[in-house]
Design a protein around this motif. Structure first.
Motif, PDB file in Angstrom:
ATOM      1  N   SER A   1      43.121  33.920  46.029  1.00 46.57           N
ATOM      2  CA  SER A   1      43.605  32.822  45.180  1.00 46.57           C
ATOM      3  C   SER A   1      43.881  33.247  43.739  1.00 46.57           C
ATOM      4  O   SER A   1      44.123  32.395  42.890  1.00 46.57           O
ATOM      5  N   LEU A   2      43.867  34.530  43.469  1.00 45.61           N
ATOM      6  CA  LEU A   2      44.049  35.023  42.100  1.00 45.61           C
ATOM      7  C   LEU A   2      45.372  34.557  41.512  1.00 45.61           C
ATOM      8  O   LEU A   2      46.429  34.778  42.101  1.00 45.61           O
TER       9      LEU A   2
ATOM     10  N   ARG B   1      28.958  36.142  39.482  1.00 45.71           N
ATOM     11  CA  ARG B   1      29.805  36.543  40.609  1.00 45.71           C
ATOM     12  C   ARG B   1      29.157  36.149  41.940  1.00 45.71           C
ATOM     13  O   ARG B   1      29.802  35.605  42.829  1.00 45.71           O
ATOM     14  N   ARG B   2      27.863  36.405  42.072  1.00 43.77           N
ATOM     15  CA  ARG B   2      27.154  36.063  43.316  1.00 43.77           C
ATOM     16  C   ARG B   2      27.117  34.552  43.553  1.00 43.77           C
ATOM     17  O   ARG B   2      27.235  34.086  44.678  1.00 43.77           O
ATOM     18  N   GLU B   3      26.928  33.773  42.483  1.00 45.88           N
ATOM     19  CA  GLU B   3      26.737  32.327  42.604  1.00 45.88           C
ATOM     20  C   GLU B   3      28.030  31.535  42.766  1.00 45.88           C
ATOM     21  O   GLU B   3      27.990  30.338  43.041  1.00 45.88           O
ATOM     22  N   ASN B   4      29.174  32.158  42.570  1.00 44.32           N
ATOM     23  CA  ASN B   4      30.450  31.448  42.617  1.00 44.32           C
ATOM     24  C   ASN B   4      31.346  32.015  43.703  1.00 44.32           C
ATOM     25  O   ASN B   4      31.949  33.072  43.534  1.00 44.32           O
ATOM     26  N   PRO B   5      31.472  31.289  44.821  1.00 44.36           N
ATOM     27  CA  PRO B   5      32.253  31.781  45.956  1.00 44.36           C
ATOM     28  C   PRO B   5      33.714  32.088  45.610  1.00 44.36           C
ATOM     29  O   PRO B   5      34.323  32.930  46.260  1.00 44.36           O
ATOM     30  N   ALA B   6      34.256  31.433  44.599  1.00 48.58           N
ATOM     31  CA  ALA B   6      35.648  31.716  44.208  1.00 48.58           C
ATOM     32  C   ALA B   6      35.823  33.171  43.785  1.00 48.58           C
ATOM     33  O   ALA B   6      36.905  33.732  43.912  1.00 48.58           O
ATOM     34  N   LEU B   7      34.754  33.794  43.319  1.00 44.84           N
ATOM     35  CA  LEU B   7      34.826  35.173  42.846  1.00 44.84           C
ATOM     36  C   LEU B   7      34.568  36.196  43.953  1.00 44.84           C
ATOM     37  O   LEU B   7      34.550  37.388  43.692  1.00 44.84           O
TER      38      LEU B   7
ATOM     39  N   LYS C   1      36.279  23.382  45.612  1.00 45.61           N
ATOM     40  CA  LYS C   1      34.976  22.941  45.097  1.00 45.61           C
ATOM     41  C   LYS C   1      34.456  23.906  44.038  1.00 45.61           C
ATOM     42  O   LYS C   1      33.581  23.557  43.261  1.00 45.61           O
ATOM     43  N   ASN C   2      34.983  25.112  44.022  1.00 44.12           N
ATOM     44  CA  ASN C   2      34.584  26.117  43.034  1.00 44.12           C
ATOM     45  C   ASN C   2      35.854  26.730  42.447  1.00 44.12           C
ATOM     46  O   ASN C   2      36.571  27.460  43.121  1.00 44.12           O
ATOM     47  N   VAL C   3      36.153  26.353  41.200  1.00 45.27           N
ATOM     48  CA  VAL C   3      37.326  26.867  40.493  1.00 45.27           C
ATOM     49  C   VAL C   3      36.826  27.577  39.245  1.00 45.27           C
ATOM     50  O   VAL C   3      36.115  26.992  38.429  1.00 45.27           O
ATOM     51  N   ILE C   4      37.186  28.854  39.117  1.00 41.26           N
ATOM     52  CA  ILE C   4      36.743  29.680  37.995  1.00 41.26           C
ATOM     53  C   ILE C   4      37.959  30.113  37.185  1.00 41.26           C
ATOM     54  O   ILE C   4      38.970  30.553  37.740  1.00 41.26           O
ATOM     55  N   LEU C   5      37.858  29.988  35.875  1.00 37.00           N
ATOM     56  CA  LEU C   5      38.898  30.418  34.949  1.00 37.00           C
ATOM     57  C   LEU C   5      38.280  31.473  34.034  1.00 37.00           C
ATOM     58  O   LEU C   5      37.225  31.231  33.441  1.00 37.00           O
ATOM     59  N   VAL C   6      38.916  32.632  33.943  1.00 36.43           N
ATOM     60  CA  VAL C   6      38.393  33.734  33.134  1.00 36.43           C
ATOM     61  C   VAL C   6      39.402  34.049  32.028  1.00 36.43           C
ATOM     62  O   VAL C   6      40.599  34.176  32.285  1.00 36.43           O
TER      63      VAL C   6
ATOM     64  N   GLU D   1      48.976  38.680  23.378  1.00 35.69           N
ATOM     65  CA  GLU D   1      48.936  39.757  24.379  1.00 35.69           C
ATOM     66  C   GLU D   1      47.603  40.503  24.419  1.00 35.69           C
ATOM     67  O   GLU D   1      47.375  41.307  25.319  1.00 35.69           O
ATOM     68  N   GLN D   2      46.706  40.218  23.483  1.00 38.80           N
ATOM     69  CA  GLN D   2      45.373  40.815  23.509  1.00 38.80           C
ATOM     70  C   GLN D   2      44.386  39.993  24.336  1.00 38.80           C
ATOM     71  O   GLN D   2      43.215  40.342  24.438  1.00 38.80           O
ATOM     72  N   LEU D   3      44.856  38.887  24.903  1.00 35.38           N
ATOM     73  CA  LEU D   3      44.043  38.054  25.777  1.00 35.38           C
ATOM     74  C   LEU D   3      44.681  38.005  27.159  1.00 35.38           C
ATOM     75  O   LEU D   3      45.908  37.977  27.275  1.00 35.38           O
ATOM     76  N   ILE D   4      43.857  37.987  28.188  1.00 37.19           N
ATOM     77  CA  ILE D   4      44.345  37.822  29.555  1.00 37.19           C
ATOM     78  C   ILE D   4      43.570  36.667  30.174  1.00 37.19           C
ATOM     79  O   ILE D   4      42.381  36.485  29.889  1.00 37.19           O
ATOM     80  N   CYS D   5      44.262  35.879  30.988  1.00 38.48           N
ATOM     81  CA  CYS D   5      43.642  34.704  31.597  1.00 38.48           C
ATOM     82  C   CYS D   5      44.026  34.649  33.072  1.00 38.48           C
ATOM     83  O   CYS D   5      45.200  34.803  33.420  1.00 38.48           O
ATOM     84  N   TYR D   6      43.013  34.429  33.917  1.00 41.97           N
ATOM     85  CA  TYR D   6      43.291  34.264  35.337  1.00 41.97           C
ATOM     86  C   TYR D   6      42.294  33.287  35.941  1.00 41.97           C
ATOM     87  O   TYR D   6      41.252  32.986  35.346  1.00 41.97           O
ATOM     88  N   SER D   7      42.645  32.788  37.112  1.00 42.68           N
ATOM     89  CA  SER D   7      41.754  31.867  37.813  1.00 42.68           C
ATOM     90  C   SER D   7      41.617  32.290  39.263  1.00 42.68           C
ATOM     91  O   SER D   7      42.462  33.007  39.810  1.00 42.68           O
ATOM     92  N   LYS D   8      40.524  31.827  39.861  1.00 37.98           N
ATOM     93  CA  LYS D   8      40.254  31.986  41.289  1.00 37.98           C
ATOM     94  C   LYS D   8      39.601  30.693  41.751  1.00 37.98           C
ATOM     95  O   LYS D   8      38.901  30.033  40.981  1.00 37.98           O
TER      96      LYS D   8
END
Length: 155
Positions: free
Chosen positions: A54-55, A43-49, A76-81, A63-70
């Motif tokens: 941008s959520l 979280r600290r190292e990734n400015p997208a978080l 330059k920093n795209v995170i997919l969870v 339905e037991q999985l959830i997916c989001y990005s920021k």
């Protein structure tokens, strides 16, 4: 629950868990301390978080999985969870991403680096398969890369 004492002028119970002082054995084999520390570092190292502006949520066919990005404004920093919401069983499914919204070319492969496990994957197209065992790791925190590294860039 009606007979439990409440904080005066509040709907909170006096014995609410947030008022408890607990001693955690952080060195136990089943301790989550290392996992939590890694998530906090990611979280600290990734400015997208660092913010929620941008959520975006993405489709998953389970339905037991959830997916989001920021992402950062400059992408330059795209995170997919992807998170397994089932604490007991392995869940799998197909994630469907809006590649254009993520700044990715739908006709080119792209790399996703799992920041929790250090695994790297090459994905192609909108739909990609994920599988999460909650007893091993309950989530993927992927950093997306637009360009694929050359062979010598892989470890």
């Amino acid at each position: 629950c009606e007979n439990r004492p409440r904080q005066p002028g509040s709907e909170e119970y006096l014995d609410a868990e947030k008022y408890e002082i607990k001693q955690w054995e952080l060195d136990r084999p089943d301790s989550l301390s290392h996992f939590v520390a890694r998530v906090n570092r990611i979280r600290r190292e990734n400015p997208a978080l660092h913010s929620d502006w941008s959520l975006s949520f993405h489709q998953v066919d389970n339905e037991q999985l959830i997916c989001y990005s920021k992402e950062t404004e400059d992408r330059k920093n795209v995170i997919l969870v992807v998170v397994n919401l089932d604490p007991y069983y392995t869940q799998s499914g197909w994630v469907e991403l809006d590649l254009e919204a993520l700044g990715l070319d739908p006709d080119r492969p792209y790399q996703v680096d799992d920041l929790l496990t250090d695994a790297r994957y090459v994905w192609q197209g909108r739909r990609n398969y994920v599988e999460l065992n909650p007893h091993l790791v309950p989530a993927h925190i992927f950093r997306l890369r637009r360009r694929l590294p050359r062979g010598r860039d892989f470890e």
